[in-house]
Design a protein around this motif. Structure first.
Motif, PDB file in Angstrom:
ATOM      1  N   GLY A 131       0.825  -1.201   0.000  1.00 51.49           N
ATOM      2  CA  GLY A 131       0.000   0.000   0.000  1.00 51.49           C
ATOM      3  C   GLY A 131       0.860   1.252   0.000  1.00 51.49           C
ATOM      4  N   THR A 132       0.216   2.404   0.015  1.00 55.95           N
ATOM      5  CA  THR A 132       0.959   3.659   0.076  1.00 55.95           C
ATOM      6  C   THR A 132       1.580   3.800   1.462  1.00 55.95           C
ATOM      7  OG1 THR A 132      -1.061   4.826   0.670  1.00 55.95           O
ATOM      8  CG2 THR A 132      -0.457   4.832  -1.636  1.00 55.95           C
ATOM      9  N   PRO A 133       2.852   4.175   1.534  1.00 56.35           N
ATOM     10  CA  PRO A 133       3.534   4.211   2.832  1.00 56.35           C
ATOM     11  C   PRO A 133       3.112   5.370   3.731  1.00 56.35           C
ATOM     12  CG  PRO A 133       5.013   4.904   1.084  1.00 56.35           C
ATOM     13  CD  PRO A 133       3.747   4.464   0.424  1.00 56.35           C
ATOM     14  N   ALA A 134       2.643   6.454   3.160  1.00 55.88           N
ATOM     15  CA  ALA A 134       2.269   7.627   3.965  1.00 55.88           C
ATOM     16  C   ALA A 134       0.751   7.713   4.085  1.00 55.88           C
ATOM     17  CB  ALA A 134       2.816   8.883   3.302  1.00 55.88           C
ATOM     18  N   ALA A 135       0.297   8.680   4.855  1.00 61.70           N
ATOM     19  CA  ALA A 135      -1.139   8.900   4.999  1.00 61.70           C
ATOM     20  C   ALA A 135      -1.722   9.304   3.648  1.00 61.70           C
ATOM     21  CB  ALA A 135      -1.396   9.985   6.034  1.00 61.70           C
ATOM     22  N   ASN A 136      -2.921   8.858   3.380  1.00 57.93           N
ATOM     23  CA  ASN A 136      -3.600   9.247   2.156  1.00 57.93           C
ATOM     24  C   ASN A 136      -5.000   9.750   2.517  1.00 57.93           C
ATOM     25  OD1 ASN A 136      -5.248   6.968   2.483  1.00 57.93           O
ATOM     26  ND2 ASN A 136      -4.043   5.723   1.082  1.00 57.93           N
ATOM     27  N   ARG A 137      -5.846   9.920   1.534  1.00 56.28           N
ATOM     28  CA  ARG A 137      -7.164  10.497   1.800  1.00 56.28           C
ATOM     29  C   ARG A 137      -8.074   9.575   2.607  1.00 56.28           C
ATOM     30  NH1 ARG A 137     -10.468   9.636  -3.733  1.00 56.28           N
ATOM     31  NH2 ARG A 137      -9.241   7.878  -4.483  1.00 56.28           N
ATOM     32  N   PHE A 138      -7.668   8.337   2.793  1.00 56.88           N
ATOM     33  CA  PHE A 138      -8.472   7.390   3.559  1.00 56.88           C
ATOM     34  C   PHE A 138      -7.953   7.190   4.977  1.00 56.88           C
ATOM     35  CE2 PHE A 138      -9.112   6.215  -0.897  1.00 56.88           C
ATOM     36  CZ  PHE A 138     -10.473   6.407  -0.968  1.00 56.88           C
ATOM     37  N   GLY A 139      -6.904   7.891   5.346  1.00 59.48           N
ATOM     38  CA  GLY A 139      -6.419   7.828   6.715  1.00 59.48           C
ATOM     39  C   GLY A 139      -4.938   7.541   6.803  1.00 59.48           C
ATOM     40  N   PRO A 140      -4.488   7.353   8.046  1.00 65.59           N
ATOM     41  CA  PRO A 140      -3.071   7.061   8.261  1.00 65.59           C
ATOM     42  C   PRO A 140      -2.735   5.665   7.753  1.00 65.59           C
ATOM     43  CG  PRO A 140      -4.269   6.899  10.319  1.00 65.59           C
ATOM     44  CD  PRO A 140      -5.234   7.420   9.292  1.00 65.59           C
ATOM     45  N   PRO A 141      -1.450   5.387   7.570  1.00 64.80           N
ATOM     46  CA  PRO A 141      -1.085   4.046   7.087  1.00 64.80           C
ATOM     47  C   PRO A 141      -1.527   2.967   8.070  1.00 64.80           C
ATOM     48  CG  PRO A 141       0.869   5.293   7.720  1.00 64.80           C
ATOM     49  CD  PRO A 141      -0.289   6.224   7.808  1.00 64.80           C
ATOM     50  N   ALA A 142      -1.763   1.805   7.532  1.00 61.09           N
ATOM     51  CA  ALA A 142      -2.177   0.684   8.372  1.00 61.09           C
ATOM     52  C   ALA A 142      -1.047   0.326   9.333  1.00 61.09           C
ATOM     53  CB  ALA A 142      -2.541  -0.513   7.504  1.00 61.09           C
ATOM     54  N   ALA A 143      -1.424  -0.003  10.549  1.00 60.48           N
ATOM     55  CA  ALA A 143      -0.437  -0.411  11.546  1.00 60.48           C
ATOM     56  C   ALA A 143       0.163  -1.754  11.128  1.00 60.48           C
ATOM     57  CB  ALA A 143      -1.094  -0.532  12.912  1.00 60.48           C
ATOM     58  N   PRO A 144       1.389  -2.016  11.537  1.00 66.12           N
ATOM     59  CA  PRO A 144       1.962  -3.335  11.237  1.00 66.12           C
ATOM     60  C   PRO A 144       1.106  -4.435  11.860  1.00 66.12           C
ATOM     61  CG  PRO A 144       3.631  -1.838  12.106  1.00 66.12           C
ATOM     62  CD  PRO A 144       2.323  -1.148  12.245  1.00 66.12           C
ATOM     63  N   ALA A 145       1.113  -5.574  11.227  1.00 62.92           N
ATOM     64  CA  ALA A 145       0.294  -6.687  11.711  1.00 62.92           C
ATOM     65  C   ALA A 145       0.739  -7.100  13.110  1.00 62.92           C
ATOM     66  CB  ALA A 145       0.391  -7.868  10.751  1.00 62.92           C
ATOM     67  N   SER A 146      -0.226  -7.254  13.990  1.00 60.37           N
ATOM     68  CA  SER A 146       0.077  -7.671  15.355  1.00 60.37           C
ATOM     69  C   SER A 146       0.357  -9.176  15.384  1.00 60.37           C
ATOM     70  CB  SER A 146      -1.093  -7.338  16.278  1.00 60.37           C
ATOM     71  OG  SER A 146      -2.217  -8.123  15.936  1.00 60.37           O
ATOM     72  N   MET A 147       0.843  -9.621  16.511  1.00 58.13           N
ATOM     73  CA  MET A 147       1.119 -11.051  16.664  1.00 58.13           C
ATOM     74  C   MET A 147      -0.177 -11.860  16.574  1.00 58.13           C
ATOM     75  SD  MET A 147       3.744 -12.500  16.656  1.00 58.13           S
ATOM     76  CE  MET A 147       4.957 -13.545  17.264  1.00 58.13           C
ATOM     77  N   ARG A 148      -1.284 -11.278  17.045  1.00 57.27           N
ATOM     78  CA  ARG A 148      -2.579 -11.966  16.992  1.00 57.27           C
ATOM     79  C   ARG A 148      -3.003 -12.179  15.540  1.00 57.27           C
ATOM     80  NH1 ARG A 148      -7.166  -8.991  20.098  1.00 57.27           N
ATOM     81  NH2 ARG A 148      -6.587  -7.469  18.535  1.00 57.27           N
ATOM     82  N   VAL A 149      -2.824 -11.161  14.689  1.00 58.36           N
ATOM     83  CA  VAL A 149      -3.183 -11.292  13.272  1.00 58.36           C
ATOM     84  C   VAL A 149      -2.309 -12.347  12.609  1.00 58.36           C
ATOM     85  CG1 VAL A 149      -3.146 -10.088  11.052  1.00 58.36           C
ATOM     86  CG2 VAL A 149      -4.076  -8.950  13.059  1.00 58.36           C
ATOM     87  N   LYS A 150      -1.016 -12.338  12.926  1.00 58.28           N
ATOM     88  CA  LYS A 150      -0.107 -13.341  12.351  1.00 58.28           C
ATOM     89  C   LYS A 150      -0.476 -14.745  12.816  1.00 58.28           C
ATOM     90  CE  LYS A 150       3.732 -10.115  11.924  1.00 58.28           C
ATOM     91  NZ  LYS A 150       5.045  -9.731  12.431  1.00 58.28           N
ATOM     92  N   ALA A 151      -0.881 -14.893  14.079  1.00 61.99           N
ATOM     93  CA  ALA A 151      -1.273 -16.204  14.602  1.00 61.99           C
ATOM     94  C   ALA A 151      -2.552 -16.694  13.925  1.00 61.99           C
ATOM     95  CB  ALA A 151      -1.462 -16.136  16.114  1.00 61.99           C
ATOM     96  N   VAL A 152      -3.540 -15.796  13.742  1.00 63.36           N
ATOM     97  CA  VAL A 152      -4.784 -16.178  13.060  1.00 63.36           C
ATOM     98  C   VAL A 152      -4.483 -16.595  11.632  1.00 63.36           C
ATOM     99  CG1 VAL A 152      -6.925 -15.225  12.106  1.00 63.36           C
ATOM    100  CG2 VAL A 152      -6.350 -14.822  14.485  1.00 63.36           C
ATOM    101  N   LEU A 153      -3.623 -15.850  10.973  1.00 66.14           N
ATOM    102  CA  LEU A 153      -3.274 -16.165   9.598  1.00 66.14           C
ATOM    103  C   LEU A 153      -2.531 -17.499   9.499  1.00 66.14           C
ATOM    104  CD1 LEU A 153      -3.436 -15.133   6.734  1.00 66.14           C
ATOM    105  CD2 LEU A 153      -1.303 -13.928   7.106  1.00 66.14           C
ATOM    106  N   ALA A 154      -1.580 -17.735  10.398  1.00 65.99           N
ATOM    107  CA  ALA A 154      -0.834 -19.001  10.378  1.00 65.99           C
ATOM    108  C   ALA A 154      -1.758 -20.181  10.658  1.00 65.99           C
ATOM    109  CB  ALA A 154       0.300 -18.957  11.402  1.00 65.99           C
ATOM    110  N   PHE A 155      -2.619 -20.040  11.671  1.00 62.55           N
ATOM    111  CA  PHE A 155      -3.552 -21.123  12.006  1.00 62.55           C
ATOM    112  C   PHE A 155      -4.520 -21.368  10.846  1.00 62.55           C
ATOM    113  CE2 PHE A 155      -7.624 -22.557  13.748  1.00 62.55           C
ATOM    114  CZ  PHE A 155      -7.220 -23.775  14.278  1.00 62.55           C
ATOM    115  N   GLY A 156      -5.024 -20.296  10.245  1.00 65.30           N
ATOM    116  CA  GLY A 156      -5.954 -20.447   9.128  1.00 65.30           C
ATOM    117  C   GLY A 156      -5.315 -21.117   7.931  1.00 65.30           C
ATOM    118  N   CYS A 157      -4.074 -20.751   7.619  1.00 67.20           N
ATOM    119  CA  CYS A 157      -3.371 -21.377   6.493  1.00 67.20           C
ATOM    120  C   CYS A 157      -3.090 -22.854   6.767  1.00 67.20           C
ATOM    121  CB  CYS A 157      -2.084 -20.634   6.189  1.00 67.20           C
ATOM    122  SG  CYS A 157      -2.357 -19.024   5.433  1.00 67.20           S
ATOM    123  N   LEU A 158      -2.689 -23.157   7.995  1.00 73.45           N
ATOM    124  CA  LEU A 158      -2.455 -24.564   8.347  1.00 73.45           C
ATOM    125  C   LEU A 158      -3.745 -25.375   8.276  1.00 73.45           C
ATOM    126  CD1 LEU A 158       0.035 -24.251  11.343  1.00 73.45           C
ATOM    127  CD2 LEU A 158       0.499 -25.192   9.073  1.00 73.45           C
TER     128      LEU A 158
END
Length: 169
Positions: A131-158
């Protein structure tokens, strides 16, 4: 000093600037990163599967799933199919819209999902492109993925890989 009604306001608002966009799951607006997008799509699939299971159980408990001869009632299953499609569609459209906002692109591009031959390429692009690295017309940049998001993604892929392997191996 004279009062000018056309001058810019001079008052302080006192609002603290919002840090990098903290993703909220049920939000329609805002930006999400690649990992959040994949995790939200997996959560949409899981929510839809849970909805189907609960719907079938409820129809069975109410006696609306089968007729007296043991055959499925088409009206009951059609209603469940339509509502399931709407739930899954809403989850995917919301995630795609927020991901497009990360590119500083209008959410109307979500309509590309209606083109069957283009869907796969479009979704792969949403997963791969940054995505765009700086703020755009839709808001500030997305925060880096948290450990919870990474865990959900890993569990879902497995889990998805296990289900596919179980089906075909």
């Amino acid at each position: 000093m004279t009062h000018n009604p056309y001058a810019a306001p001079q008052a302080e608002l006192g609002l603290a600037p919002e840090p990098a966009g903290t993703p909220r799951l049920p939000a329609w607006n805002g930006r999400i990163g690649r990992l959040q997008f994949m995790a939200y799509c997996l959560l949409g699939v899981a929510a839809t599967a849970l909805y189907v299971v609960l719907g079938v159980v409820l129809l069975e408990v109410l006696g609306m799933l089968m007729d007296e001869h043991g055959a499925l009632r088409p009206r009951a299953t059609q209603g469940l199919n339509v509502s399931t499609l709407l739930l899954f569609g809403l989850a995917i459209v919301t995630a795609v819209r927020r991901r497009l906002h990360d590119f500083d692109v209008s959410g109307w591009w979500t309509l590309l999902l209606l083109l069957p031959l283009f869907q796969f390429v479009f979704l792969i692009y949403l997963v791969v492109a940054p995505g765009t690295p700086a703020a755009n017309r839709f808001g500030p940049p997305a925060a880096p993925a948290s450990m919870r998001v990474k865990a959900v993604l890993a569990f879902g892929c497995l889990l998805l890989g296990w289900l596919i392997a179980r089906r075909f191996l």
